[in-house]
Design an enzyme around this catalytic site. Structure first.
Site, mmCIF file in Angstrom:
data_model
loop_
_atom_site.group_PDB
_atom_site.id
_atom_site.type_symbol
_atom_site.label_atom_id
_atom_site.label_comp_id
_atom_site.label_asym_id
_atom_site.label_seq_id
_atom_site.Cartn_x
_atom_site.Cartn_y
_atom_site.Cartn_z
ATOM 1 N N ARG A 90 26.571 -26.769 36.388
ATOM 2 C CA ARG A 90 27.538 -27.105 35.351
ATOM 3 C C ARG A 90 27.941 -28.578 35.456
ATOM 4 N NH1 ARG A 90 33.562 -24.392 34.406
ATOM 5 N NH2 ARG A 90 34.192 -25.811 32.745
ATOM 6 N N ASN A 144 28.251 -17.440 28.993
ATOM 7 C CA ASN A 144 27.996 -18.509 28.025
ATOM 8 C C ASN A 144 26.567 -19.025 28.110
ATOM 9 O OD1 ASN A 144 30.486 -18.842 26.659
ATOM 10 N ND2 ASN A 144 31.368 -19.764 28.483
ATOM 11 N N HIS A 194 32.474 -20.376 19.958
ATOM 12 C CA HIS A 194 32.897 -21.745 20.255
ATOM 13 C C HIS A 194 32.779 -22.667 19.048
ATOM 14 C CE1 HIS A 194 32.549 -21.317 24.931
ATOM 15 N NE2 HIS A 194 33.360 -20.424 24.368
ATOM 16 N N TYR A 244 37.188 -26.032 20.805
ATOM 17 C CA TYR A 244 35.834 -26.565 20.937
ATOM 18 C C TYR A 244 35.453 -27.453 19.753
ATOM 19 C CZ TYR A 244 34.942 -23.560 24.932
ATOM 20 O OH TYR A 244 34.987 -22.966 26.174
#
Length: 420
Positions: A90, A144, A194, A244
């Site tokens: 990430r 996700n 999102h 988002y």
């Protein structure tokens, strides 16, 4: 009733456990299995989970295992909450896109594509193993990018519904501002995972009075501050966008911020280290306050409600990710959208949606096209498919950026890409 949580060693999990304990009348779980290959984390989380159940008087049994097949065998529902590559991957997703002047984020833009490429093959492998050992189980995906992962599951014929906590977060926020109970608030929530807008806030039911104009008249400054957007944006839109949407509406501003602040992944990694230390304390028997800063607020309540509707056939209306099936007529039926849906033992059926305004429909259509190409790249691999997906993304869209980002994506993710 047996539930399994794949990724059960996540620091998120005590939030989920707390929801199962508090809401046991809604979802009477008899056996809860936490499945995770990280045995050290799993035992810390599992120990706290058992103490939470004990403190709240939940009679259910909590089992921990690294054996996926054993963990999911005979389950009624399987919750997926994976992070392939962990916070280290990430951190890369949030960093290398900035080198090209593009937003670095784990679900949006180039970083989001990287996560999809790492995640889809792993999730599909897990789902096939679930199908063999628990053929009647529902798969609830919180992994996700939820929209792309849910579409991959549905396209492969799995009984799956995608879940995000954005809608329930807005529901709780609006209920507090209106001084009503959350159950009285129903959202006209529409878009993609999102990439959503709240076009109405209704009291009492999906057909109730729309109090969004009142909310915006009285609380725009507070709502805008939460979204990190100028109130003028909300005034002009007349709706409340997901946070988002800031990556789209203020892209360059966000890039400047991200270049001068530590990545969210590095912050979360430090938080996770502290949380795991806390979880190891045998005196701790409730989710710690620090967990609220980790993200995933109200995830447990949304997950309990969804699992209950699927397993008990209640026909409740919930915001989920599922097939479009004509709901947004400008999208293909097999596009995955995020809208209120009736949920029962047969799955999720979206409620009718008023025609989407061109300002929103154009972005939804563009990002859906990107998600089509992203899923193709995740399933079939290849540099050209990665490039095409990046070129199609509205936050990238220039061939020089797409070329440079393709090279960086592959270089940073080679160990996770079988074709690279």
């Amino acid at each position: 009733m047996k539930l399994a949580v794949v990724g059960g060693g996540s620091t998120y999990t005590p939030e989920l456990i707390d929801g199962f304990a508090r809401l046991r009348d809604t979802l009477p779980v008899e056996e809860l299995v936490l499945v995770d290959p990280a045995a050290d984390r799993l035992e810390l989380v599992g120990g706290l989970a058992r103490r939470i159940f004990a403190k709240q008087g939940h009679p259910g049994r909590i089992v921990t295992t690294s054996d996926l097949e054993a963990g999911v065998a005979g389950a009624d529902a399987v919750l997926l909450q994976l992070r392939v590559g962990g916070q280290a991957a990430r951190d890369q997703d949030e960093t290398w896109p900035l080198e090209c002047g593009c937003v670095g984020q784990e679900t949006t833009g180039a970083g989001g594509l990287a996560k999809a490429l790492r995640t889809v093959p792993v999730v599909l492998d897990i789902a096939e193993r679930v199908r063999r050992t628990a053929p009647d189980a529902w798969i609830i995906d919180f992994t996700n990018p939820v929209g792309i992962v849910t579409r991959a599951l549905l396209q492969a014929g799995h009984k799956a519904v995608g879940l995000c906590n954005v809608a329930i977060g807005f529901q709780r926020k609006f209920a507090a501002l209106l001084d009503v109970t959350p159950g009285q608030v129903h959202l006209d929530h529409v878009g993609l995972n999102h990439l959503t807008w709240e076009r109405g806030v209704r009291l009492g039911g999906p057909d109730g009075e729309n109090v969004l104009p009142k909310l915006l008249a009285e609380h725009t400054d507070e709502i805008a501050a939460d979204l990190h957007l100028p109130r003028e944006v909300l005034d002009r839109l007349g709706v409340v966008p997901s946070y988002y949407l800031r990556y789209f509406y203020a892209h360059d501003e966000v890039v400047r911020e991200l270049r001068t602040t530590p990545s969210r992944a590095s912050q979360v990694a430090a938080m996770e280290k502290r949380l795991l230390e806390m979880y190891g304390d045998p005196a701790l028997d409730e989710k710690p306050e620090l967990l609220a800063k980790r993200g995933g607020a109200f995830y447990s309540e949304a997950a309990v409600a969804l699992a209950s509707s699927l397993l008990r056939g209640t026909g409740d209306v919930q915001v989920v990710n599922t097939y479009n099936n004509g709901t947004l007529p400008f999208l293909a039926d097999d596009a995955v959208i995020e809208v209120p849906a009736v949920v029962d033992a047969d799955g999720a059926r979206p409620l009718p949606v008023a025609p989407l305004e061109p300002l929103f429909a154009g972005l939804v259509a563009n990002v859906t096209a990107y998600e089509d190409l992203a899923l193709e790249a995740a399933l079939r691999g290849g540099r050209d498919r990665v490039f095409t997906a990046l070129l199609s993304h509205p936050l990238i869209g220039q061939y020089e950026y797409a070329e440079a980002l393709t090279d960086r994506l592959i270089a940073h993710n080679r160990e996770h890409l079988a074709w690279a």
